[in-house]
Design a protein around this motif. Structure first.
Motif, PDB file in Angstrom:
ATOM      1  N   THR A  12       0.714  -1.186   0.215  1.00 40.07           N
ATOM      2  CA  THR A  12      -0.106  -0.059  -0.003  1.00 40.07           C
ATOM      3  C   THR A  12       0.850   0.951  -0.057  1.00 40.07           C
ATOM      4  N   ALA A  60       0.886   4.046  -2.778  1.00 40.61           N
ATOM      5  CA  ALA A  60       0.951   5.644  -2.590  1.00 40.61           C
ATOM      6  C   ALA A  60       1.967   6.311  -3.253  1.00 40.61           C
ATOM      7  N   MET A 102      -5.819   9.550  -5.846  1.00 41.69           N
ATOM      8  CA  MET A 102      -5.903   9.132  -4.774  1.00 41.69           C
ATOM      9  C   MET A 102      -7.092   9.451  -4.107  1.00 41.69           C
ATOM     10  N   ARG A 120      -9.370   8.100  -2.270  1.00 39.66           N
ATOM     11  CA  ARG A 120      -9.571   8.128  -0.774  1.00 39.66           C
ATOM     12  C   ARG A 120      -9.080   9.173   0.113  1.00 39.66           C
ATOM     13  N   GLN A 121      -7.684   9.670  -0.260  1.00 40.93           N
ATOM     14  CA  GLN A 121      -7.285  10.573   0.493  1.00 40.93           C
ATOM     15  C   GLN A 121      -7.875  12.009   0.172  1.00 40.93           C
ATOM     16  N   ALA A 170      -2.462   6.575   3.450  1.00 41.45           N
ATOM     17  CA  ALA A 170      -2.973   5.463   2.368  1.00 41.45           C
ATOM     18  C   ALA A 170      -2.718   4.127   3.240  1.00 41.45           C
ATOM     19  N   TYR A 177      -5.200   3.472   5.895  1.00 37.59           N
ATOM     20  CA  TYR A 177      -6.352   3.093   5.491  1.00 37.59           C
ATOM     21  C   TYR A 177      -6.258   1.314   5.382  1.00 37.59           C
TER      22      TYR A 177
END
Length: 436
Positions: free
Chosen positions: A294, A298, A393, A395-396, A416, A419
Motif C-alpha cells: 500500500t 501511494a 488518490m 480516498r485521500q 494510505a 487506510y
C-alpha cells in the motif's frame, strides 16, 4: 510491559466479543509510524513481531540484533508519544532448527540461551516449537512425539527461568503451532492447512509440556494457537479464505472453553473475511506485505501526479521515482528473480505490481530514498490540485476535501497505509477515538 492487555483481548474474544489485535510484521519505518498513529487514534495496543531467523543469532553478524530491533521501535514509540505499556514485541519460529548444522544437543542449548536473552530484553510473545528434525535425527520418519515434547519442555523451561523474577503481568505469553494435516501447495514451496483436531491436539500437547516442565501456571499464559488456513494470495490475485473452514476452526474447544487462534498471512483479504476471522475466535491477525504494498501504491500515485502537474515546468527536476525504484531492483535481482518469471516485460510489470511485493526490500535503498525526498520536495513546493488528487488518490482526496487531512506528500502516504490498517482495526473491534 504489562501483558495483561493482550490477555484481556484474548479472554474477551473467547467470550464471543469482537475483539482482537493485528500483528505487524514489517520493518519499514514509515509503516511502523503509521501503526503507532493508528493505534493512538484507536486507543489500541501495538504488537510488532519478527521471525527468529531474521534476528541475529548469538555468534552471528550481519543481521538485526534483538536489542537493536527493540530499541529502534521504542525510539519511534517515544517520538510518537505512544504509551510504553501498550507496546508489545513478539518472536515466532523459535526452534532448535535455527542451528541446523549443529547436533541436537548443541542446537538445543543454543536456542535455550537465545530464548532466555529474548525474555530478558523484553520480548513478550513467544512462539516456540521443536517439531523439525535436527542433525542426527532419523531422516526417513517424523520425530516421535516424546522427542518433541522433551525438547519443547526444555525451551519453555529456559523462557520461564529467564522470567522467574519478573512480576506475573510481565511474564511472557505463548503462541503454539498446530501441526498440520492436509496439504496446500504454492509456487516454490509447500505449506499445510490445519484441521480442528490439529488445533485441539496442540493445546493438549502444551498442557502436557507445562506439566512435564513443572510449570502448571504457564497454561494461563497460552495466548493462542497459530494456524495456517492457506496462502491467501499469489503474485497476481487474492485467494479468499474459506468461510466454512474459518467457522470450523473457530469451533475448537479445550476443557469447555473456545480456543483462541492466531492466523498467518491475512494480507489483502476482504473486510468480510477479516470480520469473520475475529468473530470466529481468530483474535490475532498477522499482516505484513499489504502494508508496504500500500505504501508503494501511494508513492507511485504521488510520482504519477508529479509527472501530470510538473513535467516540463521550468525549474522543476522530476524525481522519476518509479524508474529509480526499478533501477535499484534491477541492480539486485536475487531479491526478486525467484518470484518473478516470464519475459523482460512481464518481469518489469511484476517488479512494480506483483502481490509478492519484492520492491519492499528497496524502499529504503539510499538512491530510492533520495528520489523520494525529491518527490516530496516537489509536491510540497507545488501542491497537487484537488482535481488531480481525486484522480490518483480518491480516498485521500475525500479526507483532504473534508479538511481531515493535509494535502502534503508524507501525510498522503501515511494516510494510505493507515487506510489498510483501519481495515484490520475495524475487524478487531477498535474504533478511532482521535483524528489527526
Amino acid at each position: 510491559m504489562r501483558t495483561s492487555c493482550l490477555i484481556d483481548i484474548m479472554e474477551a474474544n473467547g467470550r464471543g466479543e469482537r475483539k482482537g489485535i493485528y500483528i505487524v510484521k514489517s520493518h519499514n519505518p514509515t509503516v511502523r509510524e503509521a501503526c503507532f498513529r493508528q493505534a493512538l487514534a484507536d486507543g489500541s495496543p501495538v504488537l510488532i513481531e519478527i521471525s527468529a531467523n531474521i534476528l541475529g543469532l548469538p555468534g552471528q553478524s550481519g543481521k538485526t540484533s534483538p536489542g537493536d530491533f527493540i530499541e529502534k521501535i521504542k525510539l519511534t514509540a517515544v517520538k510518537m508519544g505512544f504509551p510504553k505499556e501498550r507496546l508489545f514485541f513478539g518472536v515466532n519460529d523459535l526452534s532448535p532448527s535455527l542451528w541446523q548444522d549443529e547436533t541436537d544437543e548443541r542446537a538445543l542449548k543454543k536456542v535455550c540461551v537465545f530464548i532466555s536473552d529474548l525474555v530478558s530484553l523484553g520480548f513478550n510473545k513467544l512462539c516456540i516449537h521443536a517439531g523439525n528434525s535436527l542433525k542426527g535425527d532419523p531422516v526417513d520418519a517424523p520425530l516421535a512425539q516424546e522427542i518433541i515434547i522433551a525438547r519443547e519442555t526444555a525451551l519453555y523451561q529456559a523462557a520461564e527461568g529467564a522470567a522467574a523474577d519478573l512480576p506475573d503481568e510481565e511474564k511472557p505469553l505463548y503462541v503454539i503451532n498446530a501441526h498440520p494435516g492436509q496439504e496446500a501447495g504454492s509456487v516454490g514451496y509447500q505449506r499445510r492447512v490445519v484441521n480442528r483436531k490439529d488445533i485441539e491436539d496442540a493445546v493438549d500437547r502444551f498442557t502436557q509440556i507445562a506439566a512435564a516442565a513443572g510449570l502448571p501456571e504457564m497454561k494461563k499464559r497460552l495466548l493462542a494457537v497459530r494456524v495456517f488456513l492457506g496462502f491467501g494470495y499469489d503474485g497476481e490475485k487474492v485467494i479468499p479464505f474459506d468461510l466454512s473452514l474459518i467457522k470450523e476452526m473457530g469451533g475448537c474447544e479445550h476443557e469447555g472453553h473456545p480456543v483462541v487462534l492466531e492466523i498467518q498471512r491475512t494480507d489483502f483479504q476482504s473486510q468480510t473475511v477479516l470480520n469473520q476471522l475475529v468473530d470466529n475466535h481468530f483474535a490475532f491477525l498477522s499482516v505484513s506485505l499489504e502494508l508496504t504494498y500500500t505504501m508503494r501504491e501511494a508513492l507511485f500515485s504521488l510520482a504519477m501526479m508529479e509527472n501530470e502537474t510538473m513535467l516540463g515546468k521550468p525549474g522543476v527536476y522530476l524525481s522519476n521515482y518509479i524508474i529509480e525504484l526499478d533501477r535499484a531492483m534491477q541492480s539486485a535481482p536475487h531479491h526478486w528473480q525467484e518470484y518473478y518469471t516470464g519475459n523482460g516485460f512481464e518481469q518489469l510489470v511484476a517488479r512494480k505490481y506483483n502481490f509478492y511485493d519484492r520492491s519492499r526490500f528497496f524502499l529504503e535503498n539510499k538512491d530510492v530514498r533520495k528520489m523520494r525526498k525529491r518527490l516530496y520536495d516537489n509536491l510540497t513546493a507545488n501542491p497537487v490540485p484537488l482535481t488531480v488528487l481525486r484522480q490518483f488518490m480518491p480516498r485521500q482526496y475525500e479526507r483532504v476535501a473534508a479538511g481531515e487531512l493535509a494535502n502534503e506528500p508524507k501525510a498522503l502516504v501515511m494516510d494510505a497505509v493507515r487506510y489498510a490498517l483501519r481495515r484490520y482495526s475495524r475487524a478487531c473491534g477498535w474504533t478511532e477515538i482521535n483524528h489527526d
